[in-house]
Write an enzyme that holds these catalytic residues in place. Structure first.
Site, short mmCIF file in Angstrom:
data_model
loop_
_atom_site.label_atom_id
_atom_site.label_comp_id
_atom_site.label_asym_id
_atom_site.label_seq_id
_atom_site.Cartn_x
_atom_site.Cartn_y
_atom_site.Cartn_z
N PRO A 1 2.26 -3.24 4.36
CA PRO A 1 1.41 -4.33 3.91
C PRO A 1 1.05 -4.32 2.43
O PRO A 1 0.55 -5.33 1.91
CB PRO A 1 0.15 -4.14 4.74
CG PRO A 1 0.06 -2.65 4.91
CD PRO A 1 1.49 -2.18 5.04
N THR A 2 1.27 -3.20 1.73
CA THR A 2 0.75 -3.08 0.37
C THR A 2 1.58 -3.86 -0.63
O THR A 2 2.70 -4.30 -0.34
CB THR A 2 0.68 -1.61 -0.08
OG1 THR A 2 2.02 -1.12 -0.24
CG2 THR A 2 -0.05 -0.76 0.94
N CYS A 3 1.06 -3.98 -1.84
CA CYS A 3 1.75 -4.69 -2.91
C CYS A 3 2.72 -3.78 -3.67
O CYS A 3 3.03 -4.06 -4.84
CB CYS A 3 0.73 -5.29 -3.87
SG CYS A 3 -0.37 -6.49 -3.10
N ASP A 4 3.18 -2.72 -3.06
CA ASP A 4 4.08 -1.77 -3.70
C ASP A 4 5.48 -1.95 -3.12
O ASP A 4 5.65 -1.97 -1.89
CB ASP A 4 3.58 -0.34 -3.46
CG ASP A 4 4.29 0.66 -4.36
OD1 ASP A 4 5.47 0.47 -4.66
OD2 ASP A 4 3.64 1.66 -4.74
N ASN B 1 -4.54 0.42 -1.71
CA ASN B 1 -4.62 -1.04 -1.74
C ASN B 1 -5.74 -1.56 -0.84
O ASN B 1 -5.80 -2.72 -0.50
CB ASN B 1 -3.28 -1.66 -1.31
CG ASN B 1 -2.80 -2.77 -2.22
OD1 ASN B 1 -1.67 -3.21 -2.10
ND2 ASN B 1 -3.64 -3.25 -3.13
#
Length: 399
Positions: free
Chosen positions: A337-340, A377
């Site tokens: 789910p993270t923005c990475d 995050n």
């Protein structure tokens, strides 16, 4: 927060098929608690502990808390008669909180601060590990309270984690440490080693045991007190996506090598992963999707920075299964789910067409998952739900 329930044991945590009862249990758990979830089965812990205990009948098993330091795991194994392997003051605190008798523990981190030693001694743990003279000197103030194991190094390129790269000494260095300890009036109880996590071939243990036997003989030849203990570490393998040898077969040559030791030598082991890996499954929900370069990308509410942290830190490959079953499969990617951009769980896998809210289950998720998860995050790590703890009040909150 975790709830405890009593249900039939999960039988297929290690497979890529789920029974109707398991599917119903997963769906009802998500309906009650939301996703992501980790579902911990205490019956699996009991089965694995006794399987290894039976396979190594003359070895005292000290469960290593590191892969799954959960209070319920400690309580379950304590009831089954297990001992415990501690490595930090936090683990000492957990063992103390759960009522583990200190005489059933050893402290095996080769490198410690003075505060770590003092915390363990205050709890009552007396057995520690060293692998160099700098570490040995730290025990001068506590020489009347401690018994030490000297850790040898046996490199293993095939292991998931070659722990002898970071810790352990050569046989020659071990003899120097033992001689120096004698001069400093520090009691050396025995030797220890760890051939590496997820070791596939038992010969690694056999070779290490025989080398330790030679060191023990050399200790006596030099006129030093005979050593009474050998700690053979952990590393016993489990099946993720690659089949491994059954544990009873795996331990046959290990037992044969151990039988070559003098009868006076007590043997310990430090299993971690083997006890808990198959005891937990993860449940994540599809929170979004997109088609990219001919593949469907499904974004889950759990990922590399959460329960799937072992993909980065542990090199494990977890069996994955969707609750939606369909004969038509498509090239797919599962992402966290993270923005990475590194937060990708699995690529180039064949999955049915999933919808937002559909559930994806990870099997064999007990070791080095929740233990290494983060809140990166600000995605909260998965809640753990406990099954089969056999409490009087099965709905009591347990932490």
């Amino acid at each position: 927060m975790a709830h405890s329930h009593s249900v039939l044991s999960f039988q297929s945590f290690t497979t890529q098929t789920l029974s109707a009862d398991e599917i119903q249990l997963i769906e009802s758990s998500v309906a009650q608690f939301g996703a992501p979830l980790l579902m911990l089965d205490c019956d699996s812990i009991r089965r694995q502990y006794h399987a290894l205990n039976d396979a190594l009948p003359n070895v005292t098993l000290h469960f290593a808390l590191k892969p799954l330091p959960h209070p319920v795991v400690v309580r379950t194994l304590l009831e089954e008669g297990a001992n415990f392997d501690l490595a930090t003051s936090g683990e000492v605190e957990l063992a103390a909180q759960e009522g583990v008798p200190a005489e059933r523990t050893i402290h095996t981190h080769p490198i410690k601060r003075d505060a770590d030693i003092r915390d363990a001694l205050a709890y009552g743990c007396r057995v520690f590990v060293v692998d160099n003279l700098n570490e040995l000197a730290k025990f001068k103030p506590y020489r009347d309270e401690v018994e030490l194991l000297v850790r040898l190094s046996f490199r293993n390129a095939e292991a998931f984690a070659d722990l002898s790269k970071k810790f352990g000494c050569s046989p020659e260095q071990a003899l120097t440490i033992i001689e120096t300890a004698q001069a400093w009036n520090i009691h050396i109880k025995g030797l220890s080693f760890h051939v590496g996590s997820q070791t596939i071939h038992p010969q690694k243990y056999v070779d290490a045991i025989r080398t330790c036997k030679e060191v023990m003989e050399q200790v006596v030849e030099r006129g030093l007190p005979a050593l009474s203990t050998l700690d053979i570490g952990g590393g016993f393998p489990v099946t993720y996506t690659r089949q491994v040898m059954p544990i009873e077969q795996f331990c046959v040559p290990i037992n044969e090598a151990l039988n070559e030791l003098p009868e006076t030598v007590q043997v310990l082991a430090e299993p971690g992963r083997f006890i808990v890996a198959q005891a937990m499954m993860s449940v994540a929900s599809v929170m979004g999707q997109a088609e990219r370069e001919g593949q469907m990308w499904y974004y889950l509410d759990d990922g590399i920075y959460g329960s799937f942290s072992g993909l980065m830190f542990d090199d494990a490959q977890y069996p994955l299964v969707t609750l939606k079953q369909d004969d038509e499969l498509f090239p797919s990617v599962l992402a966290g789910p993270t923005c990475d951009s590194i937060d990708v769980i699995a690529e180039d896998i064949m999955l049915p067409r999933l919808e937002n809210g559909d559930l994806v289950v990870g099997c064999m998720m007990g070791a080095y998952t929740s233990a290494t998860a983060t809140d990166f995050n600000f995605f909260k790590r998965a809640q753990t739900i406990v099954f089969n703890e056999h409490m009087v009040n099965s709905e009591r909150l347990i932490g």
